[in-house]
Structure formats: C-alpha cells, structure tokens
Design a protein around this motif. Sequence first.
Motif, PDB file in Angstrom:
ATOM      1  N   VAL A   1       2.628  18.872  92.390  1.00  0.00           N
ATOM      2  CA  VAL A   1       3.042  17.778  92.025  1.00  0.00           C
ATOM      3  C   VAL A   1       4.029  17.402  93.119  1.00  0.00           C
ATOM      4  CG1 VAL A   1       4.229  16.515  90.369  1.00  0.00           C
ATOM      5  CG2 VAL A   1       2.758  18.528  89.857  1.00  0.00           C
ATOM      6  N   TYR A   2       3.926  16.224  93.732  1.00  0.00           N
ATOM      7  CA  TYR A   2       4.523  15.616  94.659  1.00  0.00           C
ATOM      8  C   TYR A   2       5.471  14.097  93.981  1.00  0.00           C
ATOM      9  CZ  TYR A   2       2.373  19.009  97.603  1.00  0.00           C
ATOM     10  OH  TYR A   2       1.986  20.268  98.226  1.00  0.00           O
ATOM     11  N   PRO A   3       6.574  14.067  94.546  1.00  0.00           N
ATOM     12  CA  PRO A   3       7.534  14.880  95.265  1.00  0.00           C
ATOM     13  C   PRO A   3       8.082  15.828  94.496  1.00  0.00           C
ATOM     14  CG  PRO A   3       8.584  12.863  94.563  1.00  0.00           C
ATOM     15  CD  PRO A   3       7.180  12.660  94.220  1.00  0.00           C
ATOM     16  N   VAL A   4       8.629  17.114  94.975  1.00  0.00           N
ATOM     17  CA  VAL A   4       8.936  18.251  94.472  1.00  0.00           C
ATOM     18  C   VAL A   4      10.416  17.758  94.054  1.00  0.00           C
ATOM     19  CG1 VAL A   4       9.483  20.728  94.763  1.00  0.00           C
ATOM     20  CG2 VAL A   4       7.315  19.552  95.748  1.00  0.00           C
ATOM     21  N   HIS A   5      10.985  18.320  92.945  1.00  0.00           N
ATOM     22  CA  HIS A   5      12.186  18.123  92.381  1.00  0.00           C
ATOM     23  C   HIS A   5      12.721  19.412  91.839  1.00  0.00           C
ATOM     24  CE1 HIS A   5      12.236  13.829  92.522  1.00  0.00           C
ATOM     25  NE2 HIS A   5      11.172  13.827  91.731  1.00  0.00           N
ATOM     26  N   PHE A   6      13.819  20.020  92.579  1.00  0.00           N
ATOM     27  CA  PHE A   6      14.339  21.310  92.119  1.00  0.00           C
ATOM     28  C   PHE A   6      15.410  21.020  91.143  1.00  0.00           C
ATOM     29  CE2 PHE A   6      12.596  22.014  96.354  1.00  0.00           C
ATOM     30  CZ  PHE A   6      11.545  23.010  95.937  1.00  0.00           C
ATOM     31  N   PRO A   7      15.726  21.747  90.248  1.00  0.00           N
ATOM     32  CA  PRO A   7      16.730  21.951  89.211  1.00  0.00           C
ATOM     33  C   PRO A   7      18.017  21.602  90.033  1.00  0.00           C
ATOM     34  CG  PRO A   7      15.577  23.559  88.686  1.00  0.00           C
ATOM     35  CD  PRO A   7      15.093  23.336  90.035  1.00  0.00           C
ATOM     36  N   GLY A   8      19.119  20.474  89.615  1.00  0.00           N
ATOM     37  CA  GLY A   8      20.305  20.459  90.275  1.00  0.00           C
ATOM     38  C   GLY A   8      20.420  19.630  91.661  1.00  0.00           C
ATOM     39  N   TRP A   9      19.292  19.289  92.021  1.00  0.00           N
ATOM     40  CA  TRP A   9      18.878  18.645  93.300  1.00  0.00           C
ATOM     41  C   TRP A   9      19.976  17.602  93.468  1.00  0.00           C
ATOM     42  CZ3 TRP A   9      16.966  20.353  97.751  1.00  0.00           C
ATOM     43  CH2 TRP A   9      16.808  19.045  98.793  1.00  0.00           C
ATOM     44  N   ASP A  10      20.015  16.715  92.507  1.00  0.00           N
ATOM     45  CA  ASP A  10      20.694  15.385  92.378  1.00  0.00           C
ATOM     46  C   ASP A  10      22.102  15.606  92.245  1.00  0.00           C
ATOM     47  OD1 ASP A  10      18.310  13.987  92.513  1.00  0.00           O
ATOM     48  OD2 ASP A  10      18.122  13.866  90.282  1.00  0.00           O
ATOM     49  N   GLU A  11      22.638  16.820  91.939  1.00  0.00           N
ATOM     50  CA  GLU A  11      24.046  16.961  91.563  1.00  0.00           C
ATOM     51  C   GLU A  11      24.345  18.376  92.361  1.00  0.00           C
ATOM     52  OE1 GLU A  11      24.641  16.864  87.481  1.00  0.00           O
ATOM     53  OE2 GLU A  11      24.111  14.917  87.178  1.00  0.00           O
ATOM     54  N   PRO A  12      24.587  18.202  93.530  1.00  0.00           N
ATOM     55  CA  PRO A  12      24.823  19.498  94.139  1.00  0.00           C
ATOM     56  C   PRO A  12      26.172  20.196  93.467  1.00  0.00           C
ATOM     57  CG  PRO A  12      25.082  17.959  95.689  1.00  0.00           C
ATOM     58  CD  PRO A  12      24.444  17.115  94.514  1.00  0.00           C
ATOM     59  N   LYS A  13      26.348  21.558  93.590  1.00  0.00           N
ATOM     60  CA  LYS A  13      27.439  22.290  93.347  1.00  0.00           C
ATOM     61  C   LYS A  13      28.281  22.477  94.407  1.00  0.00           C
ATOM     62  CE  LYS A  13      25.575  24.849  89.454  1.00  0.00           C
ATOM     63  NZ  LYS A  13      25.330  26.213  88.825  1.00  0.00           N
ATOM     64  N   LYS A  14      29.637  22.560  94.492  1.00  0.00           N
ATOM     65  CA  LYS A  14      30.639  23.029  95.331  1.00  0.00           C
ATOM     66  C   LYS A  14      30.322  24.381  95.753  1.00  0.00           C
ATOM     67  CE  LYS A  14      34.407  19.681  95.351  1.00  0.00           C
ATOM     68  NZ  LYS A  14      35.829  19.740  94.999  1.00  0.00           N
ATOM     69  N   PRO A  15      30.394  24.870  96.886  1.00  0.00           N
ATOM     70  CA  PRO A  15      30.211  26.163  97.334  1.00  0.00           C
ATOM     71  C   PRO A  15      31.557  26.985  96.825  1.00  0.00           C
ATOM     72  CG  PRO A  15      30.633  24.764  99.276  1.00  0.00           C
ATOM     73  CD  PRO A  15      30.704  24.085  98.163  1.00  0.00           C
ATOM     74  N   GLU A  16      31.112  28.016  96.371  1.00  0.00           N
ATOM     75  CA  GLU A  16      32.159  29.118  96.036  1.00  0.00           C
ATOM     76  C   GLU A  16      32.505  30.094  96.966  1.00  0.00           C
ATOM     77  OE1 GLU A  16      31.162  30.753  92.214  1.00  0.00           O
ATOM     78  OE2 GLU A  16      30.749  28.807  91.307  1.00  0.00           O
ATOM     79  N   PRO A  17      33.798  30.370  97.257  1.00  0.00           N
ATOM     80  CA  PRO A  17      34.280  31.383  98.004  1.00  0.00           C
ATOM     81  C   PRO A  17      33.733  32.666  97.962  1.00  0.00           C
ATOM     82  CG  PRO A  17      36.174  30.661  97.175  1.00  0.00           C
ATOM     83  CD  PRO A  17      34.850  29.864  96.676  1.00  0.00           C
ATOM     84  N   THR A  18      33.176  33.616  98.833  1.00  0.00           N
ATOM     85  CA  THR A  18      32.744  34.730  98.435  1.00  0.00           C
ATOM     86  C   THR A  18      33.504  35.807  99.336  1.00  0.00           C
ATOM     87  OG1 THR A  18      31.048  34.696 100.290  1.00  0.00           O
ATOM     88  CG2 THR A  18      30.452  34.006  98.103  1.00  0.00           C
ATOM     89  N   VAL A  19      34.886  35.374  99.881  1.00  0.00           N
ATOM     90  CA  VAL A  19      35.499  36.123 100.690  1.00  0.00           C
ATOM     91  C   VAL A  19      36.969  36.332  99.816  1.00  0.00           C
ATOM     92  CG1 VAL A  19      34.347  36.081 102.810  1.00  0.00           C
ATOM     93  CG2 VAL A  19      36.245  34.380 102.112  1.00  0.00           C
ATOM     94  N   SER A  20      37.746  37.258 100.398  1.00  0.00           N
ATOM     95  CA  SER A  20      39.051  37.420  99.445  1.00  0.00           C
ATOM     96  C   SER A  20      40.109  36.329 100.040  1.00  0.00           C
ATOM     97  CB  SER A  20      39.516  38.713  99.801  1.00  0.00           C
ATOM     98  OG  SER A  20      39.693  38.851 101.216  1.00  0.00           O
ATOM     99  N   TYR A  21      39.882  35.923 101.277  1.00  0.00           N
ATOM    100  CA  TYR A  21      41.049  34.850 101.814  1.00  0.00           C
ATOM    101  C   TYR A  21      40.365  33.626 101.487  1.00  0.00           C
ATOM    102  CZ  TYR A  21      37.623  34.853 105.684  1.00  0.00           C
ATOM    103  OH  TYR A  21      36.252  35.021 106.466  1.00  0.00           O
ATOM    104  N   PRO A  22      41.273  32.389 101.273  1.00  0.00           N
ATOM    105  CA  PRO A  22      41.258  31.134 101.030  1.00  0.00           C
ATOM    106  C   PRO A  22      40.455  30.412 102.044  1.00  0.00           C
ATOM    107  CG  PRO A  22      43.514  31.334 101.399  1.00  0.00           C
ATOM    108  CD  PRO A  22      42.917  32.800 101.460  1.00  0.00           C
ATOM    109  N   ILE A  23      39.267  29.683 101.682  1.00  0.00           N
ATOM    110  CA  ILE A  23      38.798  28.917 102.682  1.00  0.00           C
ATOM    111  C   ILE A  23      38.850  27.401 101.877  1.00  0.00           C
ATOM    112  CG2 ILE A  23      36.548  28.279 103.522  1.00  0.00           C
ATOM    113  CD1 ILE A  23      35.718  30.968 103.548  1.00  0.00           C
ATOM    114  N   ARG A  24      39.369  26.254 102.599  1.00  0.00           N
ATOM    115  CA  ARG A  24      39.531  25.042 102.002  1.00  0.00           C
ATOM    116  C   ARG A  24      38.101  24.410 102.132  1.00  0.00           C
ATOM    117  NH1 ARG A  24      45.696  23.493 103.801  1.00  0.00           N
ATOM    118  NH2 ARG A  24      46.530  25.232 102.917  1.00  0.00           N
ATOM    119  N   PHE A  25      37.725  23.791 101.093  1.00  0.00           N
ATOM    120  CA  PHE A  25      36.495  22.751 101.113  1.00  0.00           C
ATOM    121  C   PHE A  25      37.099  21.299 100.652  1.00  0.00           C
ATOM    122  CE2 PHE A  25      34.761  26.874  99.673  1.00  0.00           C
ATOM    123  CZ  PHE A  25      33.709  26.976 100.605  1.00  0.00           C
TER     124      PHE A  25
END
Length: 94
Positions: A68-92
């Motif tokens: 089925v085209y076009p392909v729609h993925f869940p959450g495509w229209d509202e992307p989430k902010k990335p979550e830090p995976t390290v112990s030190y702070p990264i500013r987004f």
Amino acid sequence: MPLVQVREYIRGGRVVAAHTRWPPGARRQVTIFVVTCAIVWGFGSLHQGGGAQTGTDVRQPRPHQTGVYPVHFPGWDEPKKPEPTVSYPIRFDD
C-alpha cells in the motif's frame, strides 16, 4: 599444467628474451576442456524450464501489487525528541 620457463637465448643473431610457454600438449587439453564445458553449458541451458514441458500453453499467474503506497509509519507526522543515552548532558535545541 605448470608453465615452462624459457631462458634468454640467441637465435639467428638476435637475442630472444626470457619467457614462459605452455608445455607440449597443453593447448589440446585446454581445448578439450573448453569444448566439454561448452557442451555441458549448452545442454544445461536447454533444460532450464524447471519441469516437463507438455507442449501446451500453460498460463502462469501474473504478479500483483501487495503493498500500500504511500507507506505511513506510526509517529511519522509527530517525531519524538531524541533522548540522551549517555550520562553527560547533551543539549538539544528546541
């Protein structure tokens, strides 16, 4: 069939450089090998139908579109902010 090494020599007043050549009979052996491979390949390509051919026109199913085209993925229209995976702070930046 190892190649025969021929050293430099003089022939008719000219210097013949060192070179390699096929041993006697090797050319005939290679020709027989190539002809045999061609025959085997030829017979193999004749029978690549995959089954017995009865001479009737058997219609194969045609491929149809399953996606089925076009392909729609869940959450495509509202992307989430990335979550830090390290112990030190990264500013987004927002």
